[in-house]
Design an enzyme around this catalytic site. Structure first.
Site, mmCIF file in Angstrom:
data_model
loop_
_atom_site.group_PDB
_atom_site.id
_atom_site.type_symbol
_atom_site.label_atom_id
_atom_site.label_comp_id
_atom_site.label_asym_id
_atom_site.label_seq_id
_atom_site.Cartn_x
_atom_site.Cartn_y
_atom_site.Cartn_z
ATOM 1 N N LYS A 21 0.949 -1.398 -0.070
ATOM 2 C CA LYS A 21 -0.180 0.026 -0.023
ATOM 3 C C LYS A 21 0.836 1.158 0.036
ATOM 4 O O LYS A 21 2.026 1.129 0.382
ATOM 5 C CB LYS A 21 -0.845 0.155 1.120
ATOM 6 C CG LYS A 21 -0.114 -0.056 2.626
ATOM 7 C CD LYS A 21 0.145 1.214 3.141
ATOM 8 C CE LYS A 21 0.904 1.194 4.603
ATOM 9 N NZ LYS A 21 1.838 2.149 4.919
ATOM 10 N N ILE A 108 10.917 -4.794 3.077
ATOM 11 C CA ILE A 108 10.718 -4.964 4.358
ATOM 12 C C ILE A 108 10.992 -3.581 5.224
ATOM 13 O O ILE A 108 11.897 -2.877 4.952
ATOM 14 C CB ILE A 108 11.591 -6.210 4.954
ATOM 15 C CG1 ILE A 108 11.384 -7.430 4.280
ATOM 16 C CG2 ILE A 108 11.695 -6.183 6.404
ATOM 17 C CD1 ILE A 108 12.224 -8.363 4.208
ATOM 18 N N ALA A 109 10.176 -3.266 6.121
ATOM 19 C CA ALA A 109 10.369 -2.090 7.053
ATOM 20 C C ALA A 109 10.436 -0.953 5.937
ATOM 21 O O ALA A 109 11.060 0.151 6.210
ATOM 22 C CB ALA A 109 11.390 -2.126 7.748
ATOM 23 N N GLY A 114 4.390 -4.370 4.042
ATOM 24 C CA GLY A 114 4.708 -5.698 3.410
ATOM 25 C C GLY A 114 4.323 -6.802 4.550
ATOM 26 O O GLY A 114 3.766 -7.894 4.172
ATOM 27 N N SER A 116 2.232 -6.613 6.961
ATOM 28 C CA SER A 116 0.596 -6.809 6.886
ATOM 29 C C SER A 116 0.381 -7.496 5.702
ATOM 30 O O SER A 116 -0.901 -8.497 6.000
ATOM 31 C CB SER A 116 -0.121 -5.095 6.927
ATOM 32 O OG SER A 116 0.240 -4.435 8.203
ATOM 33 N N ALA A 117 0.624 -7.186 4.490
ATOM 34 C CA ALA A 117 0.139 -8.082 3.250
ATOM 35 C C ALA A 117 0.354 -9.654 3.531
ATOM 36 O O ALA A 117 -0.427 -10.179 3.383
ATOM 37 C CB ALA A 117 0.928 -7.513 2.252
ATOM 38 N N ASP A 149 -2.204 -2.078 9.696
ATOM 39 C CA ASP A 149 -2.301 -1.911 8.356
ATOM 40 C C ASP A 149 -2.905 -3.302 7.550
ATOM 41 O O ASP A 149 -3.387 -3.281 6.465
ATOM 42 C CB ASP A 149 -0.937 -1.654 7.626
ATOM 43 C CG ASP A 149 -0.613 -0.189 7.924
ATOM 44 O OD1 ASP A 149 -1.478 0.585 8.149
ATOM 45 O OD2 ASP A 149 0.723 -0.313 7.777
HETATM 46 O O1 C5P Z 1 0.266 -2.079 14.210
HETATM 47 P P1 C5P Z 1 1.702 -2.253 13.698
HETATM 48 O O2 C5P Z 1 2.266 -3.546 14.193
HETATM 49 O O3 C5P Z 1 1.970 -2.147 12.016
HETATM 50 O O4 C5P Z 1 2.279 -0.848 14.251
HETATM 51 C C1 C5P Z 1 3.727 -0.764 14.461
HETATM 52 C C2 C5P Z 1 4.171 0.392 15.547
HETATM 53 O O5 C5P Z 1 3.650 1.568 14.837
HETATM 54 C C3 C5P Z 1 3.020 0.367 16.740
HETATM 55 O O6 C5P Z 1 3.636 -0.331 17.691
HETATM 56 C C4 C5P Z 1 3.227 1.933 16.875
HETATM 57 O O7 C5P Z 1 4.474 2.237 17.793
HETATM 58 C C5 C5P Z 1 3.387 2.654 15.895
HETATM 59 N N1 C5P Z 1 1.750 2.659 15.271
HETATM 60 C C6 C5P Z 1 1.193 4.026 15.899
HETATM 61 N N2 C5P Z 1 -0.181 4.304 15.613
HETATM 62 C C7 C5P Z 1 -0.714 3.933 14.612
HETATM 63 C C8 C5P Z 1 -0.095 2.565 13.860
HETATM 64 C C9 C5P Z 1 1.244 2.226 14.203
HETATM 65 O O8 C5P Z 1 1.709 4.444 16.866
HETATM 66 N N3 C5P Z 1 -1.838 4.031 14.106
#
Ligand code: C5P
Length: 316
Positions: A21, A108-109, A114, A116-117, A149
């Site tokens: 995305k 990656i990162a 990626g 999430s996909a 995501d």
């Molecule tokens: O949900 P995901 O594992 O992708 O998020 C990774 C990190 O990104 C979370 O641990 C948080 O630190 C940050 N994040 C955030 N607010 C969001 C999405 C992600 O602070 N809405």
């Protein structure tokens, strides 16, 4: 047996494709008690896909192939695809495992969702392999437990995400948008980029005031999408995380400048970066920009959007 029974009956080998995305617009509000931020995102799924192949196995395992270097990825229970498979097994009371083989093409990162996909594709693949027959809404609920995501990787298309980014409503988007993506050799950690934004806001609070407690996607973005107008959309691409990503990786400023001087309508850091997404006027402009950025030594790829979310592409 009806067609829908056969879709629900277990398979031997399932392949699911899920898209990366781009955040066309990303507004970040305050830090919440759970460590997440309230956000408002306009997501677009683009034609850069990871593919997950799932086969029956007594335990849970994952291996990687593809155009991306995956040597640093952990393959134990902390891997997001393994977490997706075990979450679905627990939910559906499925008592065996799965062997996952992931062809990775999404960086990656990289800020393109990626991981999430892979999580979304794994949910869809295991659901089909095991014949668990969960509804789309149930899968969306599980995806939200795996990452902010991940629900969008299931849904695909173009959508507005609120809450942590996981409360989705599809957005009407006409036509096809042509993107050139520039990858960075080193990834950025999403929590670190959010933390850099928080620090910046705290340091400069007297000048910039508090963050919008309820962030929202600008109405111009929705209008540009509805009209399928790349020029108007380019003018409203925005990411609150971009300045933080540029602080952590100053080389991105040169990439943005180079792209915009080489024919892009506009560029934006996607999500927490470091991938930079350039919107172009049409397929020819995308090709020209791709050639010129590659000639400057950057790792660029072309993609179009919107494309569908995680879908079964083969089952046997
Ligand atoms: O949900 P995901 O594992 O992708 O998020 C990774 C990190 O990104 C979370 O641990 C948080 O630190 C940050 N994040 C955030 N607010 C969001 C999405 C992600 O602070 N809405």
């Amino acid at each position: 047996m009806t067609a829908s029974d056969s879709l629900r009956s277990p398979a031997q080998d399932v392949v699911v494709r899920a898209p990366g995305k781009i955040n066309l617009f990303f507004a970040v509000g305050d830090l919440l008690d759970d460590g997440y931020h309230e956000v408002a995102s306009a997501y677009q799924a683009v034609s850069l896909f990871d593919e997950v192949r799932a086969r029956h196995a007594p335990d849970f395992g994952v291996t990687f192939t593809g155009s991306i270097d995956t040597s640093d990825l952990l393959t134990d229970g902390s891997n997001l695809a393994i977490r997706a498979a075990t979450l679905l097994a627990r939910t559906a009371d499925y008592r065996s495992g799965v062997a996952l083989q992931i062809e990775k093409n999404i960086p990656i990162a990289g800020g393109m969702g990626g991981g999430s996909a892979d999580a979304a594709a794994t949910l869809v693949a295991c659901d089909a392999l095991w014949g668990t027959g969960l509804s789309r809404d149930e899968l969306l609920g599980l995806a939200a437990e795996l990452g902010a995501d991940a629900p969008f990787a299931l849904l695909g298309g173009t959508a507005i995400g609120t809450g942590r980014g996981d409360q989705l409503s599809p957005a009407l988007a006409m036509g096809t948008f042509h993107w050139v993506l520039v990858y960075s050799a080193t990834g950025l950690s999403t929590p670190q980029v959010f933390a850099a934004l928080d620090e910046h806001r705290e340091r400069h609070a007297p000048d910039i005031g508090p963050a919008d407690p309820i962030p929202h996607v600008s109405v111009e973005v929705l209008q540009a999408l509805r009209a399928g107008d790349a020029h108007v959309l380019a003018a409203c691409l925005h990411n609150d995380l971009q300045a933080a990503a540029l602080t952590l990786d100053p080389s991105l400023a040169r990439v943005l400048e180079l792209g915009e001087r080489s024919g892009a309508l506009a560029g934006v850091v996607s999500g927490s970066g470091p991938t930079v997404a350039f919107l172009t006027a049409d397929a020819d402009s995308a090709l020209g920009l791709h050639v010129s950025l590659s000639a400057s030594g950057l790792h660029a790829v072309r993609a179009t959007g919107p494309v569908p979310g995680a879908r079964v592409i083969s089952r046997a």
